[in-house]
Design an enzyme around this catalytic site. Structure first.
Site, PDB file in Angstrom:
ATOM      1  CB  ILE A   1      41.130  46.770  37.362  1.00 16.64           C
ATOM      2  CG1 ILE A   1      40.906  45.372  36.962  1.00 16.64           C
ATOM      3  CG2 ILE A   1      42.334  47.614  36.122  1.00 16.64           C
ATOM      4  CD1 ILE A   1      40.557  44.955  35.663  1.00 16.64           C
TER       5      ILE A   1
ATOM      6  CB  ALA B   1      28.324  53.304  41.608  1.00 15.32           C
ATOM      7  CB  THR B   2      31.310  48.761  41.605  1.00 16.43           C
ATOM      8  OG1 THR B   2      32.096  49.921  40.455  1.00 16.43           O
ATOM      9  CG2 THR B   2      30.390  48.798  40.976  1.00 16.43           C
TER      10      THR B   2
ATOM     11  CB  ILE C   1      31.542  57.755  33.252  1.00 15.58           C
ATOM     12  CG1 ILE C   1      31.214  56.995  33.432  1.00 15.58           C
ATOM     13  CG2 ILE C   1      33.174  57.784  34.050  1.00 15.58           C
ATOM     14  CD1 ILE C   1      32.116  55.762  32.475  1.00 15.58           C
TER      15      ILE C   1
ATOM     16  CB  SER D   1      37.032  38.474  27.030  1.00 13.46           C
ATOM     17  OG  SER D   1      36.406  37.559  28.356  1.00 13.46           O
TER      18      SER D   1
ATOM     19  CE1 TYR E   1      30.858  44.916  31.628  1.00 16.99           C
ATOM     20  CE2 TYR E   1      31.281  42.432  30.564  1.00 16.99           C
ATOM     21  CZ  TYR E   1      32.248  44.034  31.047  1.00 16.99           C
ATOM     22  OH  TYR E   1      33.213  44.175  31.036  1.00 16.99           O
TER      23      TYR E   1
ATOM     24  CG  ASN F   1      37.149  34.865  32.586  1.00 15.90           C
ATOM     25  OD1 ASN F   1      36.820  35.253  31.761  1.00 15.90           O
ATOM     26  ND2 ASN F   1      36.184  34.986  33.193  1.00 15.90           N
TER      27      ASN F   1
ATOM     28  CG  ASN G   1      26.910  29.734  37.689  1.00 16.12           C
ATOM     29  OD1 ASN G   1      25.984  29.795  39.064  1.00 16.12           O
ATOM     30  ND2 ASN G   1      27.170  30.580  37.665  1.00 16.12           N
TER      31      ASN G   1
ATOM     32  NE  ARG H   1      26.906  34.276  35.319  1.00 15.15           N
ATOM     33  CZ  ARG H   1      27.967  34.591  35.961  1.00 15.15           C
ATOM     34  NH1 ARG H   1      27.991  34.408  37.203  1.00 15.15           N
ATOM     35  NH2 ARG H   1      29.469  35.259  35.146  1.00 15.15           N
TER      36      ARG H   1
END
Length: 330
Positions: free
Chosen positions: A21, A43-44, A66, A130, A153, A182, A214, A288
């Site tokens: 994003i 990291a990602t 951060i 969300s 999370y 999503n 899942n 999940r």
């Protein structure tokens, strides 16, 4: 329809700017001729996501974390706005490692708030989630009705909203939270243990693997194309409606799709490139932990206060995304 000329020449920090994003936001802001600083620890985030911007005089990269307050303060110096996207996403990741998720998503968020406030930043826009709706069964999801969080999370993203509210009350510091539903689209990573469902399934179909859903496939999501999310961020940055500040907004299209339907759409669109994909069967696994059964956003608040009018339905966005993946991942 929209005029973002007010962003021209503004100095804007995008944390997590090398992520999926974040990099799309950097690109959109550069198109508006803003001065963009990207803060990322990779990291990602991916270096290839921001590679096209490195030669742009309006773009600056700060490699840092951060969780380090001095880094946050340096990044916030002389900035007009902050778009805070940096976080460790993924419900399963937070279940496997709640400590790191909390350190980044709560500790890092708080340090960014402090740094932005101290630097005199005018407005702090942040990625909410969300997942905050938790076990609330009401549909569609309306911003002021939430349930109990179902994962570490979700807790971290709710705490961020609480901190943002307190910073307004205590320090008169303006924020806007965007509860992403999503999000999918170009540059979303299909690899890794915590890959989002759409790019993961696309990658599997393209290599003629059978994706695993899942549960029974009737869980539903308000899948939201990246361009709708970029639009919401630009509206949050540029709005001159004071009533729109210090709010949280659902950031979605307002349409629900089951995972079974999603798979059928993916097969249909991908089969235009490779007809064999139409015949690939899917598998079904266990439900999940931490998953919300159904997700559907009311976007009335964003329409009323931010003049949000999303252009891409899930199916329109999926066609765009599938084409991008086919052209970039083959």
């Amino acid at each position: 329809m929209y005029d973002f000329q007010t962003l021209k020449g503004k100095k804007i920090l995008v944390t997590g700017g090398a992520g999926f994003i974040g990099s799309n936001l950097c690109e959109a802001l550069l198109e508006q001729e803003a001065w963009v600083t990207c803060l990322d620890n990779f990291a990602t985030g991916k270096r290839e996501n921001i590679a096209p911007f490195l030669g742009n005089d309006h773009f600056t990269l700060i490699e840092g974390d951060i969780r380090d307050l001095d880094t946050c303060k340096k990044a916030c110096e002389h900035k007009d706005f902050v778009l805070h996207q940096a976080a460790l996403g993924s419900v399963p990741r937070s279940i496997n490692d709640p400590v790191t998720s909390n350190e980044v998503n709560v500790g890092g968020f708080l340090k960014m708030l402090v740094a932005a406030k101290d630097a005199g930043v005018q407005r702090f826009i942040y990625a909410a989630s969300s997942s905050t709706y938790g076990d609330s069964e009401s549909l569609p999801k309306v911003e002021d009705i939430i349930g109990k969080p179902l994962s570490p999370y979700a807790i971290t993203k709710y705490v961020d909203e609480l901190y943002a509210d307190v910073f307004k009350r205590t320090y008169d510091f303006d924020t806007i939270g965007l509860r992403y539903f999503n999000v999918f689209g170009r540059r979303q990573d299909p690899k890794g243990a915590y890959a989002a469902v759409i790019p993961k399934f696309v990658m599997q179909f393209m290599t003629h693997e059978s994706p695993t859903i899942n549960g029974g496939g009737e869980y539903s999501r308000d899948f939201t194309y990246i361009d709708n999310v970029v639009l919401m961020n630009l509206l949050a940055l540029s709005s001159d409606n004071t009533e729109a500040l210090n709010q949280v907004y659902n950031t979605a299209f307002g349409e629900r799709t089951t995972l079974n339907d999603l798979v059928q759409y993916l097969k249909e669109y991908l089969a235009e490139f490779d007809p064999k994909i139409a015949d690939i069967e899917v598998q079904y696994g266990e439900y999940r932990k931490g998953d919300v059964p159904h997700s559907l956003a009311s976007i009335d608040k964003a329409k009323n206060l931010l003049n949000y009018n999303p252009k891409f339905s899930m199916k329109d966005g999926l066609k765009e995304a599938v084409t991008w993946y086919w052209n970039n991942l083959k």
